[in-house]
Design a protein around this motif. Structure first.
Motif, mmCIF file in Angstrom:
data_model
loop_
_atom_site.group_PDB
_atom_site.id
_atom_site.type_symbol
_atom_site.label_atom_id
_atom_site.label_comp_id
_atom_site.label_asym_id
_atom_site.label_seq_id
_atom_site.Cartn_x
_atom_site.Cartn_y
_atom_site.Cartn_z
ATOM 1 N N ALA A 64 0.831 -1.207 0.000
ATOM 2 C CA ALA A 64 0.000 0.000 0.000
ATOM 3 C C ALA A 64 0.869 1.262 0.000
ATOM 4 O O ALA A 64 0.548 2.236 -0.682
ATOM 5 C CB ALA A 64 -0.938 -0.003 1.200
ATOM 6 N N GLU A 65 1.957 1.236 0.751
ATOM 7 C CA GLU A 65 2.867 2.383 0.782
ATOM 8 C C GLU A 65 3.462 2.635 -0.605
ATOM 9 O O GLU A 65 3.559 3.778 -1.041
ATOM 10 C CB GLU A 65 3.989 2.156 1.791
ATOM 11 C CG GLU A 65 3.553 2.254 3.223
ATOM 12 C CD GLU A 65 4.671 1.929 4.201
ATOM 13 O OE1 GLU A 65 5.850 1.852 3.790
ATOM 14 O OE2 GLU A 65 4.360 1.744 5.386
ATOM 15 N N CYS A 66 3.861 1.558 -1.265
ATOM 16 C CA CYS A 66 4.438 1.704 -2.598
ATOM 17 C C CYS A 66 3.396 2.216 -3.592
ATOM 18 O O CYS A 66 3.701 3.077 -4.419
ATOM 19 C CB CYS A 66 5.023 0.372 -3.067
ATOM 20 S SG CYS A 66 6.550 -0.063 -2.198
ATOM 21 N N LEU A 67 2.197 1.703 -3.511
ATOM 22 C CA LEU A 67 1.138 2.190 -4.395
ATOM 23 C C LEU A 67 0.871 3.666 -4.173
ATOM 24 O O LEU A 67 0.688 4.427 -5.128
ATOM 25 C CB LEU A 67 -0.156 1.396 -4.195
ATOM 26 C CG LEU A 67 -0.207 0.001 -4.774
ATOM 27 C CD1 LEU A 67 -1.552 -0.644 -4.444
ATOM 28 C CD2 LEU A 67 0.024 -0.004 -6.272
ATOM 29 N N HIS A 68 0.854 4.074 -2.931
ATOM 30 C CA HIS A 68 0.593 5.472 -2.598
ATOM 31 C C HIS A 68 1.656 6.395 -3.192
ATOM 32 O O HIS A 68 1.350 7.534 -3.574
ATOM 33 C CB HIS A 68 0.518 5.642 -1.087
ATOM 34 C CG HIS A 68 0.217 7.037 -0.659
ATOM 35 N ND1 HIS A 68 -1.015 7.615 -0.830
ATOM 36 C CD2 HIS A 68 1.001 7.979 -0.084
ATOM 37 C CE1 HIS A 68 -0.979 8.857 -0.378
ATOM 38 N NE2 HIS A 68 0.229 9.102 0.078
ATOM 39 N N ALA A 69 2.880 5.906 -3.300
ATOM 40 C CA ALA A 69 3.984 6.715 -3.822
ATOM 41 C C ALA A 69 3.974 6.803 -5.349
ATOM 42 O O ALA A 69 4.704 7.601 -5.921
ATOM 43 C CB ALA A 69 5.319 6.137 -3.350
ATOM 44 N N MET A 70 3.136 5.998 -6.001
ATOM 45 C CA MET A 70 3.095 5.957 -7.465
ATOM 46 C C MET A 70 2.153 7.016 -8.029
ATOM 47 O O MET A 70 1.324 7.568 -7.303
ATOM 48 C CB MET A 70 2.642 4.570 -7.928
ATOM 49 C CG MET A 70 3.572 3.459 -7.497
ATOM 50 S SD MET A 70 2.930 1.838 -7.892
ATOM 51 C CE MET A 70 3.453 1.734 -9.595
ATOM 52 N N THR A 71 2.266 7.240 -9.328
ATOM 53 C CA THR A 71 1.346 8.172 -9.982
ATOM 54 C C THR A 71 -0.039 7.547 -10.091
ATOM 55 O O THR A 71 -0.188 6.320 -10.026
ATOM 56 C CB THR A 71 1.826 8.527 -11.407
ATOM 57 O OG1 THR A 71 1.736 7.351 -12.221
ATOM 58 C CG2 THR A 71 3.241 9.069 -11.407
ATOM 59 N N GLU A 72 -1.026 8.368 -10.272
ATOM 60 C CA GLU A 72 -2.399 7.888 -10.432
ATOM 61 C C GLU A 72 -2.515 6.938 -11.631
ATOM 62 O O GLU A 72 -3.196 5.908 -11.545
ATOM 63 C CB GLU A 72 -3.362 9.065 -10.597
ATOM 64 C CG GLU A 72 -4.805 8.660 -10.792
ATOM 65 C CD GLU A 72 -5.421 7.960 -9.582
ATOM 66 O OE1 GLU A 72 -6.361 7.166 -9.769
ATOM 67 O OE2 GLU A 72 -4.969 8.202 -8.450
ATOM 68 N N ASP A 73 -1.864 7.278 -12.741
ATOM 69 C CA ASP A 73 -1.907 6.409 -13.921
ATOM 70 C C ASP A 73 -1.331 5.028 -13.626
ATOM 71 O O ASP A 73 -1.877 4.020 -14.057
ATOM 72 C CB ASP A 73 -1.151 7.038 -15.099
ATOM 73 C CG ASP A 73 -1.950 8.115 -15.806
ATOM 74 O OD1 ASP A 73 -3.166 8.217 -15.577
ATOM 75 O OD2 ASP A 73 -1.345 8.849 -16.608
ATOM 76 N N HIS A 74 -0.226 4.990 -12.893
ATOM 77 C CA HIS A 74 0.385 3.704 -12.550
ATOM 78 C C HIS A 74 -0.535 2.898 -11.641
ATOM 79 O O HIS A 74 -0.723 1.697 -11.853
ATOM 80 C CB HIS A 74 1.746 3.903 -11.897
ATOM 81 C CG HIS A 74 2.818 4.257 -12.869
ATOM 82 N ND1 HIS A 74 4.041 4.736 -12.471
ATOM 83 C CD2 HIS A 74 2.865 4.200 -14.219
ATOM 84 C CE1 HIS A 74 4.795 4.959 -13.535
ATOM 85 N NE2 HIS A 74 4.092 4.643 -14.610
ATOM 86 N N ARG A 75 -1.105 3.541 -10.640
ATOM 87 C CA ARG A 75 -2.035 2.829 -9.742
ATOM 88 C C ARG A 75 -3.232 2.306 -10.520
ATOM 89 O O ARG A 75 -3.666 1.172 -10.330
ATOM 90 C CB ARG A 75 -2.514 3.755 -8.620
ATOM 91 C CG ARG A 75 -1.492 3.987 -7.542
ATOM 92 C CD ARG A 75 -2.114 4.647 -6.321
ATOM 93 N NE ARG A 75 -2.699 5.943 -6.620
ATOM 94 C CZ ARG A 75 -2.038 7.103 -6.563
ATOM 95 N NH1 ARG A 75 -0.766 7.119 -6.229
ATOM 96 N NH2 ARG A 75 -2.650 8.226 -6.827
ATOM 97 N N LYS A 76 -3.758 3.125 -11.396
ATOM 98 C CA LYS A 76 -4.960 2.747 -12.135
ATOM 99 C C LYS A 76 -4.700 1.583 -13.079
ATOM 100 O O LYS A 76 -5.502 0.642 -13.134
ATOM 101 C CB LYS A 76 -5.509 3.952 -12.914
ATOM 102 C CG LYS A 76 -6.885 3.714 -13.477
ATOM 103 C CD LYS A 76 -7.492 5.005 -14.002
ATOM 104 C CE LYS A 76 -8.918 4.760 -14.452
ATOM 105 N NZ LYS A 76 -9.556 5.974 -14.917
#
Length: 65
Positions: free
Chosen positions: A5-17
């Motif tokens: 979750a921490e790593c996802l939070h640090a990513m861009t919205e496009d990457h998470r999506k």
């Protein structure tokens, strides 16, 4: 799970999506591309970059990938 979750939070919205659409929602590449408003090739490339960023982040936190 917290490190993920921490790593996802640090990513861009496009990457998470793109990660969510492909891995969580199980969408086909063509559907991911349509959802993101990109070509299928661009969606595949975006997913590859997002997966690489996620792995790099997890490795920095001591998680073997």
């Amino acid at each position: 799970m917290l490190l993920y979750a921490e790593c996802l939070h640090a990513m861009t919205e496009d990457h998470r999506k793109v990660l969510y659409l492909r891995h969580q929602a199980g969408m086909a590449y063509k559907d991911v591309a349509a959802e993101l408003g990109r070509s299928e090739e661009a969606a595949v490339m975006l997913l590859g970059r997002a997966e690489l960023k996620l792995k790099e982040c997890l490795r920095k936190k001591g998680v073997e990938c």
